[in-house]
Design a protein around this motif. Structure first.
Motif, PDB file in Angstrom:
ATOM      1  N   ASP A 133       0.817  -1.222   0.000  1.00  0.00           N
ATOM      2  CA  ASP A 133       0.000   0.000   0.000  1.00  0.00           C
ATOM      3  C   ASP A 133       0.845   1.263   0.000  1.00  0.00           C
ATOM      4  O   ASP A 133       0.406   2.316  -0.453  1.00  0.00           O
ATOM      5  N   ASN A 137       2.749  12.308  -2.829  1.00  0.00           N
ATOM      6  CA  ASN A 137       2.018  11.583  -3.875  1.00  0.00           C
ATOM      7  C   ASN A 137       1.297  10.368  -3.300  1.00  0.00           C
ATOM      8  O   ASN A 137       0.168  10.069  -3.697  1.00  0.00           O
ATOM      9  N   LEU A 138       1.962   9.695  -2.360  1.00  0.00           N
ATOM     10  CA  LEU A 138       1.330   8.551  -1.700  1.00  0.00           C
ATOM     11  C   LEU A 138       0.049   9.012  -0.979  1.00  0.00           C
ATOM     12  O   LEU A 138      -1.009   8.382  -1.099  1.00  0.00           O
ATOM     13  N   ASN A 167      -1.775  11.620  -1.615  1.00  0.00           N
ATOM     14  CA  ASN A 167      -2.786  11.966  -2.626  1.00  0.00           C
ATOM     15  C   ASN A 167      -3.467  10.720  -3.171  1.00  0.00           C
ATOM     16  O   ASN A 167      -4.687  10.700  -3.373  1.00  0.00           O
ATOM     17  N   ASP A 168      -2.673   9.655  -3.415  1.00  0.00           N
ATOM     18  CA  ASP A 168      -3.249   8.405  -3.926  1.00  0.00           C
ATOM     19  C   ASP A 168      -4.193   7.784  -2.894  1.00  0.00           C
ATOM     20  O   ASP A 168      -5.255   7.275  -3.252  1.00  0.00           O
ATOM     21  N   ARG A 192      -5.914   9.285  -0.659  1.00  0.00           N
ATOM     22  CA  ARG A 192      -7.152  10.069  -0.662  1.00  0.00           C
ATOM     23  C   ARG A 192      -8.010   9.691  -1.872  1.00  0.00           C
ATOM     24  O   ARG A 192      -9.198   9.408  -1.750  1.00  0.00           O
ATOM     25  N   ASP A 193      -7.374   9.662  -3.048  1.00  0.00           N
ATOM     26  CA  ASP A 193      -8.144   9.427  -4.274  1.00  0.00           C
ATOM     27  C   ASP A 193      -8.657   7.988  -4.367  1.00  0.00           C
ATOM     28  O   ASP A 193      -9.781   7.759  -4.795  1.00  0.00           O
ATOM     29  N   ASP A 194      -7.814   7.012  -3.999  1.00  0.00           N
ATOM     30  CA  ASP A 194      -8.178   5.602  -4.213  1.00  0.00           C
ATOM     31  C   ASP A 194      -9.029   5.040  -3.087  1.00  0.00           C
ATOM     32  O   ASP A 194      -9.835   4.153  -3.297  1.00  0.00           O
TER      33      ASP A 194
END
Ligand SMILES: Nc1ncnc2c1ncn2[C@@H]1O[C@H](COP(=O)(O)OP(=O)(O)OP(=O)(O)O)[C@@H](O)[C@H]1O
Ligand SMILES: [Mg+2]
Length: 279
Positions: free
Chosen positions: A149, A204-205, A207-208, A210-212
Motif C-alpha cells: 500500500d 504523492n502517496l 494523494n493516492d 485520498r483518491d483511491d
C-alpha cells in the motif's frame, strides 16, 4: 446523483465550532508576569470526507494544538469538536476507542515513531495484533499488503528502521496507520524533515490514498508549496486564529489577508522542483 452533490449533503467527517485551547502559565511564569496563552482561539472549520484539509501558519500559530484538541490530547476550554456528527466530548469507552483508531497521526520525525529494536515485519505485525486481532491468522498477508500500500518492497520487512531512509521510514509509519484502517490521517509536518524528492513521494502517496480509498487528510505544514501540492482546502492560522480559509486554488490565486500574502512570499520549494506553475 453526482459525487459532488452527494458530498454537499453529507455531514463533514470533522467539524470544529469555536474551539479554544488556553494554557495557564505555571506559578513561576506567573510571578514573572506571564499571562494565559490563547493557543487556539475560537477556531471553526469543517473537514469533508475524502478531502485534504491543509493548516498553514508560522511557528507557534496553534496548528499542532488544534489537532491535539481534535484528538482529545489537549483540553478544550470552549467550543465543540464533532466527529461524524457526534460531539467528541460525549464519546466514551468503545466508541471513543473507535474514533481514536479511525484518526491516525503522522508526525515529522518517523524514527521517533518506530521502535528501533524491531524489524519492520515485527513493527507491522504488532499493529495487526493490536488493531486487527480478529484477523491475526492472516497477519503475514496483512503485513505484506500494508507494505504494498505504501510502495515499499517486501525485502524491507527484514530491515530495522535505521536501515531505511527518512522517506521510507515515513512510509512505514503510514503503513502502520493503514493497518488500523483509519478514516483520517492527521499529518503534522509529516514531510518537513525529508529531502525534496522524498517529500514528493510521500505527498504523492497521500494523494493516492485520498483518491483511491477516500481517506480524509488533515495536513499541517509551514511550507506553502507543500500546502498547495496536497490541499483541497486550506486554513491559514495566526496567533491561534484562522485568518482565512477557502479552497486551496482560491487562496493561491487571490489571497485575501495580508498575512496569507506574506506567507506566499516565502520560497515555494515543491512547485518549482516538480513543474508546478509559479505561485
Ligand atoms: N503545553 C503547553 N503549555 C503552554 N503553552 C503551550 C503548550 N503547547 C503549546 N503552547 C503554546 O501554544 C502556542 C501554539 O503552539 P503550537 O505548538 O500549537 O504551534 P504550531 O503552530 O504547531 O507551531 P510549530 O509550527 O512550531 O509546530 C504557542 O505559543 C506555544 O508556545
Ligand atoms: Mg506544531
Amino acid at each position: 446523483m453526482t459525487a459532488e452533490t452527494a458530498n454537499d449533503i453529507e455531514p463533514p467527517l470533522l467539524s470544529l465550532r469555536s474551539v479554544s485551547v488556553d494554557f495557564s502559565p505555571g506559578a513561576l511564569a506567573r510571578m514573572l508576569g506571564a499571562s494565559l496563552v490563547k493557543a487556539v482561539d475560537e477556531v471553526s472549520f469543517d473537514v469533508r470526507a475524502g478531502r485534504t484539509f491543509g493548516i498553514v501558519g508560522e511557528s507557534g500559530s496553534g496548528k499542532s494544538t488544534t489537532v491535539r484538541a481534535i484528538l482529545g490530547l489537549e483540553s478544550i476550554s470552549s467550543g465543540t469538536v464533532r466527529y461524524n456528527g457526534v460531539d467528541m466530548s460525549t464519546l466514551r469507552g468503545r466508541r471513543r476507542k473507535i474514533a481514536a483508531r479511525e484518526m491516525q497521526m503522522v508526525f515529522q520525525d518517523p524514527s521517533s515513531a518506530l521502535n528501533p529494536k524491531l524489524r519492520i515485519r515485527h513493527l507491522l505485525a504488532e499493529r495487526v495484533k493490536i488493531h486487527r486481532s480478529g484477523e491475526y491468522g492472516n497477519r503475514t498477508t496483512i503485513v505484506r499488503n500494508a507494505l504494498d500500500d505504501v510502495g515499499l518492497p517486501h525485502t524491507h520487512l527484514d530491515r530495522f528502521p535505521h536501515q531505511l531512509s527518512g522517506g521510507q521510514q515515513q512510509r512505514v509509519v503510514i503503513a502502520l496507520a493503514l493497518i488500523s484502517r483509519p478514516r483520517a490521517l492527521i499529518c503534522d509536518e509529516a514531510v518537513s524533515g525529508l529531502d525534496v524528492s522524498s517529500q514528493a513521494q510521500v505527498l504523492n502517496l497521500l494523494n493516492d490514498l485520498r483518491d483511491d480509498r477516500g481517506l480524509t487528510i488533515i495536513f499541517i505544514t509551514h511550507d506553502m508549496g507543500v500546502a498547495r501540492y496536497i490541499s483541497d482546502d486550506i486554513a491559514v492560522m495566526r496567533k491561534g486564529v484562522i485568518v482565512e480559509q477557502r479552497p486551496a486554488e482560491e487562496i493561491f490565486a487571490d489571497p485575501r489577508s495580508d498575512y496569507t500574502k506574506t506567507l506566499l512570499t516565502a520560497v515555494p520549494t515543491l512547485p518549482r522542483t516538480y513543474g508546478f506553475t509559479e505561485v
